[in-house]
Design a protein around this motif. Structure first.
Motif, PDB file in Angstrom:
ATOM      1  N   ASP A  14      -9.107  44.236  32.597  1.00 57.48           N
ATOM      2  CA  ASP A  14      -9.748  45.135  30.858  1.00 57.48           C
ATOM      3  C   ASP A  14     -10.838  45.670  30.560  1.00 57.48           C
ATOM      4  O   ASP A  14     -10.996  45.824  29.500  1.00 57.48           O
ATOM      5  CB  ASP A  14      -9.399  43.535  29.891  1.00 57.48           C
ATOM      6  CG  ASP A  14     -10.567  42.343  30.129  1.00 57.48           C
ATOM      7  OD1 ASP A  14     -11.240  42.733  30.439  1.00 57.48           O
ATOM      8  OD2 ASP A  14     -10.225  41.964  29.671  1.00 57.48           O
ATOM      9  N   GLY A  15     -11.530  45.573  31.257  1.00 61.45           N
ATOM     10  CA  GLY A  15     -13.212  46.097  31.638  1.00 61.45           C
ATOM     11  C   GLY A  15     -14.212  45.657  30.243  1.00 61.45           C
ATOM     12  O   GLY A  15     -15.168  45.817  30.319  1.00 61.45           O
ATOM     13  N   ARG A  16     -13.615  44.596  29.255  1.00 65.05           N
ATOM     14  CA  ARG A  16     -14.984  44.298  28.876  1.00 65.05           C
ATOM     15  C   ARG A  16     -15.093  42.359  28.956  1.00 65.05           C
ATOM     16  O   ARG A  16     -15.932  41.403  28.626  1.00 65.05           O
ATOM     17  CB  ARG A  16     -12.865  43.746  27.494  1.00 65.05           C
ATOM     18  CG  ARG A  16     -13.240  44.753  26.933  1.00 65.05           C
ATOM     19  CD  ARG A  16     -12.774  45.060  25.668  1.00 65.05           C
ATOM     20  NE  ARG A  16     -11.209  43.784  25.770  1.00 65.05           N
ATOM     21  CZ  ARG A  16     -10.493  43.758  24.783  1.00 65.05           C
ATOM     22  NH1 ARG A  16     -10.810  43.274  23.557  1.00 65.05           N
ATOM     23  NH2 ARG A  16      -9.543  42.298  25.157  1.00 65.05           N
ATOM     24  N   ARG A  17     -15.126  42.166  30.299  1.00 61.32           N
ATOM     25  CA  ARG A  17     -15.006  40.430  30.760  1.00 61.32           C
ATOM     26  C   ARG A  17     -15.367  40.647  31.912  1.00 61.32           C
ATOM     27  O   ARG A  17     -14.913  41.571  33.088  1.00 61.32           O
ATOM     28  CB  ARG A  17     -13.524  39.421  31.109  1.00 61.32           C
ATOM     29  CG  ARG A  17     -13.287  39.402  29.601  1.00 61.32           C
ATOM     30  CD  ARG A  17     -11.347  38.468  29.382  1.00 61.32           C
ATOM     31  NE  ARG A  17     -10.894  38.449  30.228  1.00 61.32           N
ATOM     32  CZ  ARG A  17      -9.867  38.147  30.599  1.00 61.32           C
ATOM     33  NH1 ARG A  17      -9.630  37.106  30.128  1.00 61.32           N
ATOM     34  NH2 ARG A  17      -9.209  39.166  31.044  1.00 61.32           N
ATOM     35  N   SER A  18     -17.347  40.198  32.611  1.00 60.38           N
ATOM     36  CA  SER A  18     -17.787  40.346  33.920  1.00 60.38           C
ATOM     37  C   SER A  18     -18.330  39.535  33.960  1.00 60.38           C
ATOM     38  O   SER A  18     -18.538  38.840  33.305  1.00 60.38           O
ATOM     39  CB  SER A  18     -18.542  42.263  33.492  1.00 60.38           C
ATOM     40  OG  SER A  18     -19.581  41.598  33.159  1.00 60.38           O
ATOM     41  N   PHE A  19     -18.775  38.855  35.008  1.00 59.61           N
ATOM     42  CA  PHE A  19     -19.889  38.087  35.572  1.00 59.61           C
ATOM     43  C   PHE A  19     -20.221  38.428  37.187  1.00 59.61           C
ATOM     44  O   PHE A  19     -19.483  38.795  37.896  1.00 59.61           O
ATOM     45  CB  PHE A  19     -18.512  36.296  35.244  1.00 59.61           C
ATOM     46  CG  PHE A  19     -17.693  36.203  36.805  1.00 59.61           C
ATOM     47  CD1 PHE A  19     -17.866  36.238  38.194  1.00 59.61           C
ATOM     48  CD2 PHE A  19     -16.709  37.103  36.368  1.00 59.61           C
ATOM     49  CE1 PHE A  19     -16.396  35.715  39.410  1.00 59.61           C
ATOM     50  CE2 PHE A  19     -15.229  37.310  37.061  1.00 59.61           C
ATOM     51  CZ  PHE A  19     -15.393  36.559  38.531  1.00 59.61           C
ATOM     52  N   THR A  20     -20.780  37.069  37.518  1.00 58.17           N
ATOM     53  CA  THR A  20     -21.712  37.785  38.734  1.00 58.17           C
ATOM     54  C   THR A  20     -21.907  36.096  39.135  1.00 58.17           C
ATOM     55  O   THR A  20     -21.687  35.061  39.092  1.00 58.17           O
ATOM     56  CB  THR A  20     -23.498  37.883  38.719  1.00 58.17           C
ATOM     57  OG1 THR A  20     -23.986  37.327  37.375  1.00 58.17           O
ATOM     58  CG2 THR A  20     -23.934  39.333  37.774  1.00 58.17           C
ATOM     59  N   LEU A  21     -21.087  36.262  40.366  1.00 55.94           N
ATOM     60  CA  LEU A  21     -21.751  35.413  41.248  1.00 55.94           C
ATOM     61  C   LEU A  21     -21.650  35.505  42.497  1.00 55.94           C
ATOM     62  O   LEU A  21     -22.146  36.610  43.472  1.00 55.94           O
ATOM     63  CB  LEU A  21     -19.974  35.219  41.459  1.00 55.94           C
ATOM     64  CG  LEU A  21     -19.635  33.844  42.282  1.00 55.94           C
ATOM     65  CD1 LEU A  21     -17.772  33.886  42.056  1.00 55.94           C
ATOM     66  CD2 LEU A  21     -19.828  34.201  43.823  1.00 55.94           C
ATOM     67  N   TYR A  22     -22.887  34.163  43.365  1.00 54.18           N
ATOM     68  CA  TYR A  22     -23.746  33.802  44.390  1.00 54.18           C
ATOM     69  C   TYR A  22     -22.648  33.306  45.436  1.00 54.18           C
ATOM     70  O   TYR A  22     -22.178  32.169  44.886  1.00 54.18           O
ATOM     71  CB  TYR A  22     -25.250  33.627  44.423  1.00 54.18           C
ATOM     72  CG  TYR A  22     -25.682  33.260  45.357  1.00 54.18           C
ATOM     73  CD1 TYR A  22     -26.530  33.850  45.924  1.00 54.18           C
ATOM     74  CD2 TYR A  22     -25.609  32.067  45.740  1.00 54.18           C
ATOM     75  CE1 TYR A  22     -26.914  33.562  47.055  1.00 54.18           C
ATOM     76  CE2 TYR A  22     -26.292  31.029  46.776  1.00 54.18           C
ATOM     77  CZ  TYR A  22     -25.954  32.597  47.346  1.00 54.18           C
ATOM     78  OH  TYR A  22     -27.095  32.115  48.963  1.00 54.18           O
ATOM     79  N   ALA A  23     -22.263  33.304  46.331  1.00 56.77           N
ATOM     80  CA  ALA A  23     -21.727  33.380  46.845  1.00 56.77           C
ATOM     81  C   ALA A  23     -22.981  32.696  48.550  1.00 56.77           C
ATOM     82  O   ALA A  23     -23.438  33.432  48.923  1.00 56.77           O
ATOM     83  CB  ALA A  23     -20.666  33.596  47.715  1.00 56.77           C
ATOM     84  N   SER A  24     -22.071  31.320  49.502  1.00 58.27           N
ATOM     85  CA  SER A  24     -22.738  31.229  50.254  1.00 58.27           C
ATOM     86  C   SER A  24     -21.490  29.737  50.537  1.00 58.27           C
ATOM     87  O   SER A  24     -21.658  29.276  50.558  1.00 58.27           O
ATOM     88  CB  SER A  24     -24.589  30.345  50.457  1.00 58.27           C
ATOM     89  OG  SER A  24     -24.710  29.873  51.517  1.00 58.27           O
ATOM     90  N   PRO A  25     -21.356  30.297  52.401  1.00 60.44           N
ATOM     91  CA  PRO A  25     -20.656  29.492  53.031  1.00 60.44           C
ATOM     92  C   PRO A  25     -21.198  28.553  54.166  1.00 60.44           C
ATOM     93  O   PRO A  25     -21.136  27.264  54.238  1.00 60.44           O
ATOM     94  CB  PRO A  25     -19.672  29.820  54.201  1.00 60.44           C
ATOM     95  CG  PRO A  25     -20.818  31.346  54.542  1.00 60.44           C
ATOM     96  CD  PRO A  25     -21.510  31.960  53.194  1.00 60.44           C
ATOM     97  N   TYR A  26     -22.529  28.509  54.353  1.00 57.95           N
ATOM     98  CA  TYR A  26     -24.016  27.445  54.916  1.00 57.95           C
ATOM     99  C   TYR A  26     -24.389  26.252  53.733  1.00 57.95           C
ATOM    100  O   TYR A  26     -23.901  26.035  52.742  1.00 57.95           O
ATOM    101  CB  TYR A  26     -24.915  29.063  54.939  1.00 57.95           C
ATOM    102  CG  TYR A  26     -25.066  29.473  55.880  1.00 57.95           C
ATOM    103  CD1 TYR A  26     -24.702  29.998  57.535  1.00 57.95           C
ATOM    104  CD2 TYR A  26     -24.718  30.836  54.696  1.00 57.95           C
ATOM    105  CE1 TYR A  26     -24.391  30.562  57.999  1.00 57.95           C
ATOM    106  CE2 TYR A  26     -24.507  32.188  56.236  1.00 57.95           C
ATOM    107  CZ  TYR A  26     -24.597  31.427  57.579  1.00 57.95           C
ATOM    108  OH  TYR A  26     -24.260  33.028  57.824  1.00 57.95           O
TER     109      TYR A  26
END
Length: 229
Positions: free
Chosen positions: A119-131
């Motif tokens: 929808d272009g109005r909903r965004s988020f940032t995510l930090y990922a780590s498998p360690y």
């Protein structure tokens, strides 16, 4: 606007629990398999693709051996009947690249990622780590002295302040017994203190993880709604 998140982890080749509620975004915190294997990755991808979500975001865990090329190369046993395929890491990552194209399943590298829903109005940032801290010689391991999560500790991909979600395979080591999600079968804390300090510094809206099966709290709500201004 809100975003509905559904968190899974440590499914280890098993079918996902059913029925699962629909969500905008599904987060799988690693250990899709018991020990890697292309057929097992295909099975996990099929299970993920069948879920009702716009985005499916995945990190490996310590049991997803061949998704860690360094671990795989270091543990090859050339010249034996059970010799591992040296190209399995490339083949496994290709499976997930195809899944990203066909099923919006993203296998995330360590670091920060930004996603915007359709929808272009909903965004988020995510930090990922498998360690996770080294235990038993499994994949995606780091030694106890290493700080993978803070720039001050020399991390190549630190957790940034203000990130919305932190998604790791392993738990942090809390400074209070109020939190029990990192306690193993023997009653010992198994989390990472450096990860805890990074979470305190970054203050994400949500931190999700798995790894310590005994730390699972039956009956807890798996969905989370993030309010976006």
């Amino acid at each position: 606007m809100s975003i509905r998140f559904l968190v899974l982890s440590d499914t280890h080749n098993a079918p996902f629990p059913a029925p699962l509620p629909p969500a905008d975004v599904i987060l799988h915190c690693g250990d899709l398999t018991n020990a890697g294997g292309l057929s097992n990755y295909r099975h996990a991808i099929a299970n993920l693709a069948a879920l009702e979500a716009e985005l499916v975001l995945v990190i490996p865990g310590n049991h997803d051996l061949s998704l860690d090329p360094k671990w795989w190369a270091a543990n090859l046993i050339p010249g034996t009947d059970d010799d591992m395929d040296p190209l399995e890491p490339q083949k496994a990552h290709r499976l997930f690249a195809d899944a990203k194209r066909d099923h919006v399943i993203h296998l995330l590298d360590e670091g920060t990622h930004t996603f915007t829903l359709a929808d272009g109005r909903r965004s988020f940032t995510l930090y990922a780590s498998p360690y996770t801290p080294d235990f038993g010689g499994f994949a995606f391991a780091y030694p106890p002295h290493e700080d993978r999560f803070s720039a001050a500790g020399g991390a190549a991909n630190p957790i940034p302040s203000g990130v919305d979600i932190v998604m790791t395979h392993g738990p942090p080591l809390p400074i209070s017994d109020r939190w029990q999600l990192d306690i193993g079968a023997g009653g010992e804390h198994c989390g990472c203190p450096k990860l805890w300090r990074a979470i305190e510094r970054a203050k994400p809206v949500m931190h999700c993880f798995g790894h310590i099966h005994e730390g699972y709290l039956p009956g807890t709500q798996l969905t989370y709604t993030k309010r976006v201004k």
